[in-house]
Design a protein around this motif. Structure first.
Motif, PDB file in Angstrom:
ATOM      1  N   LEU A  25       0.863  -1.171   0.000  1.00 13.69           N
ATOM      2  CA  LEU A  25       0.000   0.000   0.000  1.00 13.69           C
ATOM      3  C   LEU A  25       0.906   1.228   0.000  1.00 13.69           C
ATOM      4  O   LEU A  25       1.747   1.380   0.882  1.00 13.69           O
ATOM      5  CB  LEU A  25      -0.885  -0.012   1.245  1.00 13.69           C
ATOM      6  N   ASP A  27       2.520   4.730   0.716  1.00 17.00           N
ATOM      7  CA  ASP A  27       2.505   5.496   1.957  1.00 17.00           C
ATOM      8  C   ASP A  27       1.417   6.572   1.946  1.00 17.00           C
ATOM      9  O   ASP A  27       0.689   6.740   2.922  1.00 17.00           O
ATOM     10  CB  ASP A  27       3.881   6.122   2.198  1.00 17.00           C
ATOM     11  N   TYR A  28       1.303   7.305   0.834  1.00 14.88           N
ATOM     12  CA  TYR A  28       0.304   8.367   0.769  1.00 14.88           C
ATOM     13  C   TYR A  28      -1.105   7.793   0.927  1.00 14.88           C
ATOM     14  O   TYR A  28      -1.917   8.314   1.693  1.00 14.88           O
ATOM     15  CB  TYR A  28       0.418   9.143  -0.546  1.00 14.88           C
ATOM     16  N   ALA A  29      -1.385   6.706   0.231  1.00 13.16           N
ATOM     17  CA  ALA A  29      -2.710   6.081   0.323  1.00 13.16           C
ATOM     18  C   ALA A  29      -2.984   5.604   1.745  1.00 13.16           C
ATOM     19  O   ALA A  29      -4.096   5.754   2.257  1.00 13.16           O
ATOM     20  CB  ALA A  29      -2.824   4.923  -0.661  1.00 13.16           C
ATOM     21  N   GLU A  30      -1.972   5.054   2.387  1.00 12.43           N
ATOM     22  CA  GLU A  30      -2.146   4.593   3.761  1.00 12.43           C
ATOM     23  C   GLU A  30      -2.517   5.756   4.687  1.00 12.43           C
ATOM     24  O   GLU A  30      -3.418   5.642   5.521  1.00 12.43           O
ATOM     25  CB  GLU A  30      -0.866   3.921   4.255  1.00 12.43           C
ATOM     26  N   ARG A  31      -1.872   6.892   4.491  1.00 16.25           N
ATOM     27  CA  ARG A  31      -2.176   8.055   5.318  1.00 16.25           C
ATOM     28  C   ARG A  31      -3.575   8.597   5.028  1.00 16.25           C
ATOM     29  O   ARG A  31      -4.300   9.009   5.939  1.00 16.25           O
ATOM     30  CB  ARG A  31      -1.110   9.123   5.149  1.00 16.25           C
ATOM     31  N   LEU A  33      -6.139   6.798   4.070  1.00 19.90           N
ATOM     32  CA  LEU A  33      -7.071   5.857   4.695  1.00 19.90           C
ATOM     33  C   LEU A  33      -7.109   6.031   6.212  1.00 19.90           C
ATOM     34  O   LEU A  33      -8.174   5.896   6.825  1.00 19.90           O
ATOM     35  CB  LEU A  33      -6.706   4.420   4.325  1.00 19.90           C
ATOM     36  N   GLU A  34      -5.965   6.340   6.805  1.00 13.09           N
ATOM     37  CA  GLU A  34      -5.935   6.577   8.253  1.00 13.09           C
ATOM     38  C   GLU A  34      -6.811   7.764   8.623  1.00 13.09           C
ATOM     39  O   GLU A  34      -7.538   7.729   9.629  1.00 13.09           O
ATOM     40  CB  GLU A  34      -4.501   6.800   8.727  1.00 13.09           C
ATOM     41  N   GLU A  37     -10.510   6.902   8.389  1.00 15.87           N
ATOM     42  CA  GLU A  37     -10.974   6.111   9.530  1.00 15.87           C
ATOM     43  C   GLU A  37     -11.211   6.954  10.780  1.00 15.87           C
ATOM     44  O   GLU A  37     -11.934   6.540  11.680  1.00 15.87           O
ATOM     45  CB  GLU A  37      -9.977   4.994   9.834  1.00 15.87           C
ATOM     46  N   ALA A  65      -6.466   7.812  -4.320  1.00 11.09           N
ATOM     47  CA  ALA A  65      -6.166   6.862  -3.241  1.00 11.09           C
ATOM     48  C   ALA A  65      -7.442   6.193  -2.737  1.00 11.09           C
ATOM     49  O   ALA A  65      -7.475   4.978  -2.522  1.00 11.09           O
ATOM     50  CB  ALA A  65      -5.441   7.576  -2.097  1.00 11.09           C
ATOM     51  N   TYR A  69      -7.999   2.225  -3.030  1.00 12.80           N
ATOM     52  CA  TYR A  69      -7.759   1.507  -1.780  1.00 12.80           C
ATOM     53  C   TYR A  69      -8.817   1.722  -0.702  1.00 12.80           C
ATOM     54  O   TYR A  69      -8.718   1.145   0.370  1.00 12.80           O
ATOM     55  CB  TYR A  69      -6.398   1.927  -1.201  1.00 12.80           C
TER      56      TYR A  69
END
Length: 132
Positions: A25, A27-31, A33-34, A37, A65, A69
């Motif tokens: 995943l 890094d940008y997409a993970e952030r 999504l965080e 949430e 993103a 994702y």
């Protein structure tokens, strides 16, 4: 990969599940999504709001993103600035909004006859970012 517990699985089942076979995943997409949430039920943030929160990218990058994702997070809480539900997902998003009590603006009767769906009341639905 000596010592990998997955290698001990019978019938070669581990080959389909090796870590190297799963794309990482970004890094940008993970952030993104965080942040998605964190948005409380009944509230929303725009794509631009999330980009500002992250101090990186813009609405298009956040949208990309989410499109790639965002299926496992409350995607309906990340919205367009005009409050129009995600095209193609209007009914599913509206079901979530109604269940969560998200403020909506119902269309006029003539607009409903043309098939227009409710919009988010952005003034009331937009989350101010405070946690807790």
């Amino acid at each position: 990969m000596a010592g990998n517990p997955r290698e001990a699985e019978p019938d070669g089942a581990s080959a389909a599940f090796r870590d190297t076979d799963v794309p990482a995943l970004p890094d940008y997409a993970e952030r993104v999504l965080e942040v998605a949430e964190l948005i409380p039920a009944g509230r929303v943030l725009t794509y631009g709001d999330i980009a500002e929160w992250l101090e990186e990218g813009g609405p298009r990058q956040v949208g990309r993103a989410m499109a790639l994702y965002g299926g496992a997070v409350p995607w309906w809480r990340v919205v367009r600035a005009d409050g129009v539900p995600l095209p193609g997902q209007e009914q599913q998003a509206l079901a979530h909004y109604r269940a969560e009590g998200t403020p909506l603006r119902e269309p006029a009767a003539a607009s409903r006859r043309r098939g227009e769906v409710p919009r988010l009341d952005m003034r009331r639905a937009r989350w101010d970012g405070t946690v807790g």
